[in-house]
Scaffold this motif. Structure first.
Motif, PDB file in Angstrom:
ATOM      1  N   PHE A 156       0.821  -1.220   0.000  1.00  0.00           N
ATOM      2  CA  PHE A 156       0.000   0.000   0.000  1.00  0.00           C
ATOM      3  C   PHE A 156       0.851   1.266   0.000  1.00  0.00           C
ATOM      4  O   PHE A 156       0.356   2.347   0.301  1.00  0.00           O
ATOM      5  N   LEU A 157       2.144   1.125  -0.301  1.00  0.00           N
ATOM      6  CA  LEU A 157       3.003   2.303  -0.220  1.00  0.00           C
ATOM      7  C   LEU A 157       2.681   3.315  -1.323  1.00  0.00           C
ATOM      8  O   LEU A 157       2.219   2.957  -2.403  1.00  0.00           O
ATOM      9  N   GLU A 159       4.150   6.508  -3.693  1.00  0.00           N
ATOM     10  CA  GLU A 159       5.420   7.025  -4.193  1.00  0.00           C
ATOM     11  C   GLU A 159       5.742   8.336  -3.483  1.00  0.00           C
ATOM     12  O   GLU A 159       4.846   9.129  -3.203  1.00  0.00           O
ATOM     13  N   LYS A 228      -6.651  -4.983  -2.076  1.00  0.00           N
ATOM     14  CA  LYS A 228      -5.814  -4.006  -2.785  1.00  0.00           C
ATOM     15  C   LYS A 228      -6.600  -3.274  -3.886  1.00  0.00           C
ATOM     16  O   LYS A 228      -6.610  -2.036  -3.943  1.00  0.00           O
ATOM     17  N   ASN A 232      -7.680   0.821  -3.705  1.00  0.00           N
ATOM     18  CA  ASN A 232      -7.270   1.833  -4.689  1.00  0.00           C
ATOM     19  C   ASN A 232      -8.476   2.413  -5.421  1.00  0.00           C
ATOM     20  O   ASN A 232      -8.541   3.616  -5.678  1.00  0.00           O
TER      21      ASN A 232
HETATM   22  C1  UGA Z   1      -1.466   4.927  -4.598  1.00  0.00           C
HETATM   23  C2  UGA Z   1      -2.069   4.597  -3.222  1.00  0.00           C
HETATM   24  O1  UGA Z   1      -2.241   5.807  -2.471  1.00  0.00           O
HETATM   25  C3  UGA Z   1      -1.167   3.642  -2.438  1.00  0.00           C
HETATM   26  O2  UGA Z   1      -1.790   3.286  -1.215  1.00  0.00           O
HETATM   27  C4  UGA Z   1      -0.935   2.392  -3.299  1.00  0.00           C
HETATM   28  O3  UGA Z   1      -0.058   1.485  -2.651  1.00  0.00           O
HETATM   29  C5  UGA Z   1      -0.329   2.785  -4.629  1.00  0.00           C
HETATM   30  O4  UGA Z   1      -1.226   3.694  -5.301  1.00  0.00           O
HETATM   31  C6  UGA Z   1      -0.151   1.531  -5.449  1.00  0.00           C
HETATM   32  O5  UGA Z   1      -1.148   0.879  -5.777  1.00  0.00           O
HETATM   33  O6  UGA Z   1       1.003   1.106  -5.653  1.00  0.00           O
HETATM   34  P1  UGA Z   1       0.458   6.583  -5.500  1.00  0.00           P
HETATM   35  O7  UGA Z   1       0.040   6.154  -6.863  1.00  0.00           O
HETATM   36  O8  UGA Z   1       1.895   6.615  -5.142  1.00  0.00           O
HETATM   37  O9  UGA Z   1      -0.238   5.621  -4.390  1.00  0.00           O
HETATM   38  O10 UGA Z   1      -0.071   8.047  -5.295  1.00  0.00           O
HETATM   39  P2  UGA Z   1      -1.172   8.787  -4.405  1.00  0.00           P
HETATM   40  O11 UGA Z   1      -0.506   9.571  -3.362  1.00  0.00           O
HETATM   41  O12 UGA Z   1      -2.226   7.867  -3.998  1.00  0.00           O
HETATM   42  O13 UGA Z   1      -1.748   9.811  -5.493  1.00  0.00           O
HETATM   43  C7  UGA Z   1      -2.397   9.333  -6.677  1.00  0.00           C
HETATM   44  C8  UGA Z   1      -2.933  10.479  -7.495  1.00  0.00           C
HETATM   45  O14 UGA Z   1      -4.067  11.075  -6.880  1.00  0.00           O
HETATM   46  C9  UGA Z   1      -1.941  11.625  -7.722  1.00  0.00           C
HETATM   47  O15 UGA Z   1      -2.052  12.067  -9.062  1.00  0.00           O
HETATM   48  C10 UGA Z   1      -2.398  12.705  -6.761  1.00  0.00           C
HETATM   49  O16 UGA Z   1      -2.051  13.991  -7.193  1.00  0.00           O
HETATM   50  C11 UGA Z   1      -3.911  12.491  -6.780  1.00  0.00           C
HETATM   51  N1  UGA Z   1      -4.591  12.929  -5.543  1.00  0.00           N
HETATM   52  C12 UGA Z   1      -4.338  12.331  -4.356  1.00  0.00           C
HETATM   53  C13 UGA Z   1      -5.550  13.956  -5.623  1.00  0.00           C
HETATM   54  O17 UGA Z   1      -5.807  14.515  -6.716  1.00  0.00           O
HETATM   55  N2  UGA Z   1      -6.215  14.314  -4.480  1.00  0.00           N
HETATM   56  C14 UGA Z   1      -5.979  13.730  -3.283  1.00  0.00           C
HETATM   57  O18 UGA Z   1      -6.637  14.128  -2.280  1.00  0.00           O
HETATM   58  C15 UGA Z   1      -5.019  12.714  -3.223  1.00  0.00           C
END
Ligand code: UGA
Length: 474
Positions: A156-157, A159, A228, A232
């Motif tokens: 669940f990490l 980036e 998972k 997501n």
């Molecule tokens: C996401 C999940 O948060 C992790 O828990 C998961 O492990 C990972 O996918 C995966 O499946 O490997 P990640 O893709 O690194 O992590 O990025 P997030 O921080 O979740 O952001 C995803 C997107 O949503 C980004 O484009 C971010 O800008 C956007 N976002 C996020 C928003 O537009 N609003 C928010 O409130 C949060």
């Protein structure tokens, strides 16, 4: 100590390998890209991830080594984690051919030397029931069924905070259908679940909301696989929901920040992951929502809600471009400063980045772009995402803004929140900012002399500098 190997050294695999070593295990990190392995052996870190260089330096040549051979890694390990890519195929389903190929190699290594029980653990995000497929492939390739089990241990990490997320997780999910397998997985995570890791010296610093010791949830393999995808998809839904609310706010003149505050105060809803923006991107959400949609379809359930999540996400990008057009009228021939190319702040990853897609659309409309990103420019240049010469990569935000008709904020980098806005405004030809990430306060922007357009909040125009030229004027 458990002997572990991790097959695939992308974001998930490399972080998991480094963190397993940090927990005291003996780790082999495998990749079929010989250049990547050579770089890792030389001490390079191929991705931009906080604390990863430190962990690799700490354990390289001691608890962690690198290899190109699945066979050797399998022989030497009790637990083999599969962390290879599961890219989307044309119909949205996850392409599991890499998972299958690795399973086959692991099976052959076990078949050639069938003496010790091993577990094969899916770390990549995979559709429900992949564990059955992996087991079948392994049996077909000669691995004796009593000598191995297949488990799911989704990661669940996020980036940018991957190492901290791994070592201070909200939960660890392990899914398997045998007690023996669950016991070995529990042993691997024991330093986190019994709290012993957190008592060591020089550990990776604890984040604000850490849950110590870590909570472990043991389920069936199928449930873990579903946890998972469902997690997501739910998070993506939360983002699309607030983006849709932001669109309503724009129509009625409400402030989505206030709405989020009010909604999020209900702990059943929570404030986290309710930030409107230019839509979610990255290598996980877009792919996983599609794949989960396809999984449901296969199972005979029409999960139309997920179609709507994707539609709103695409729409959000279009809405942003429309705002730029409204602010500048004619886009052709305009010079735009773009702050942010990565799919989110804190990473150099541009996979499925909404920022890249927006720049591509603006280039098609005939704009020239001066872009700045604190980390993602080398990857953007190498990717060839912009074939056009109409993109200039600037050394800093102020250079990007120089003589631009407007500045667009596309990625939520922390450092953008602390820019010298006065300096930015004076560099611009016209003091117009279209902020896709709501990094600034509208009133302050107006006082600083900006025409400021953000997401789900009323637009404001410059309070001072009334003599600022209107767009289109020379
Ligand atoms: C996401 C999940 O948060 C992790 O828990 C998961 O492990 C990972 O996918 C995966 O499946 O490997 P990640 O893709 O690194 O992590 O990025 P997030 O921080 O979740 O952001 C995803 C997107 O949503 C980004 O484009 C971010 O800008 C956007 N976002 C996020 C928003 O537009 N609003 C928010 O409130 C949060």
């Amino acid at each position: 100590m458990v002997k572990v190997s991790v097959i695939g050294s992308g974001y998930v695999g490399l972080v998991a390998a480094a963190c397993f070593a940090e927990l005291g295990h003996e780790v082999i990190c495998v990749d079929n890209d010989a250049r990547k392995i050579a770089g890792l052996e030389r001490g390079e870190t191929p991705i931009h991830e906080k604390f990863l260089p430190e962990l690799l330096a700490r354990h390289r040549g001691k608890r962690i080594r690198f290899s190109g051979s699945v066979k050797d890694a399998t022989r030497a390990s009790q637990a083999i984690f599969i962390a290879v890519g599961t890219p989307p195929s044309e119909n949205g389903e996850a392409d599991l051919s890499y998972v299958e190929a690795v399973s086959r190699e692991i099976a052959r290594a076990i078949a050639a030397n069938p003496n010790e029980y091993k577990i094969v653990v899916e770390k990549s995000t995979v559709p429900v029931d992949t564990s059955q497929g992996v087991r079948r492939v392994m049996e077909l390739n000669g691995a004796p069924s009593h000598l191995f089990d297949v488990a799911s241990n989704p990661e669940f990490l996020r980036e940018g905070t991957a190492v901290t997320d791994f070592l201070y997780p909200d939960r660890i999910v392990i899914g398997a259908d045998s007690e023996r397998c669950i016991a070995l997985l529990k042993k691997i995570y024991e330093p986190l679940t019994d709290g012993s890791y957190y008592k060591n010296k020089n550990i990776i610093p604890e984040p604000d909301d850490a849950q110590i010791p870590a909570r472990l949830i043991a389920t069936s393999a199928k449930s873990a696989e579903l946890i998972k995808h469902a997690s997501n998809a739910f998070l993506a839904m939360k983002i699309s929901f607030i983006n849709a609310v932001a669109a309503v706010c724009e129509s009625v003149g409400a402030d989505v920040g206030q709405v989020r505050e009010g909604m999020g105060a209900d702990i059943r809803i929570g404030k986290r992951f309710l930030y409107p923006g230019v839509g979610y991107g990255g290598s996980c959400f877009p792919k996983d929502v599609k794949a989960f949609r396809a999984v449901a379809q296969h199972c005979g359930y029409d999960f139309g809600l997920l179609d709507e999540v994707m539609r709103i996400n695409d729409d959000q990008r279009q809405r942003f471009i429309k705002k730029v057009r409204n602010a500048l009228w004619i886009l052709k021939g305009k010079r735009l400063a773009v702050l942010g190319l990565a799919f989110k702040g804190g990473t150099d990853d541009i996979r499925d980045s909404q920022a890249i897609a927006i720049v591509q659309s603006l280039l098609k409309e005939g704009c020239t772009i001066a872009a700045y990103d604190p980390a993602a420019m080398p990857k953007t240049q190498a990717s060839g995402a912009f074939s056009s010469e109409a993109v200039f990569f600037a050394a800093n935000p102020y250079d990007a803004a120089k003589d631009a008709d407007a500045v667009l904020v596309l990625t939520e980098w922390e450092e953008f929140a602390s820019l010298d806005l006065e300096r930015l405004r004076t560099a611009l030809k016209h003091p117009i900012m279209v902020d896709g990430r709501n990094l600034y306060q509208p009133q302050i922007m107006a006082e600083l002399g900006f025409t400021y357009i953000s997401v789900g909040r009323p637009d404001v125009s410059a309070k001072k500098n009334a003599a600022v030229p209107a767009p289109g004027a020379d």
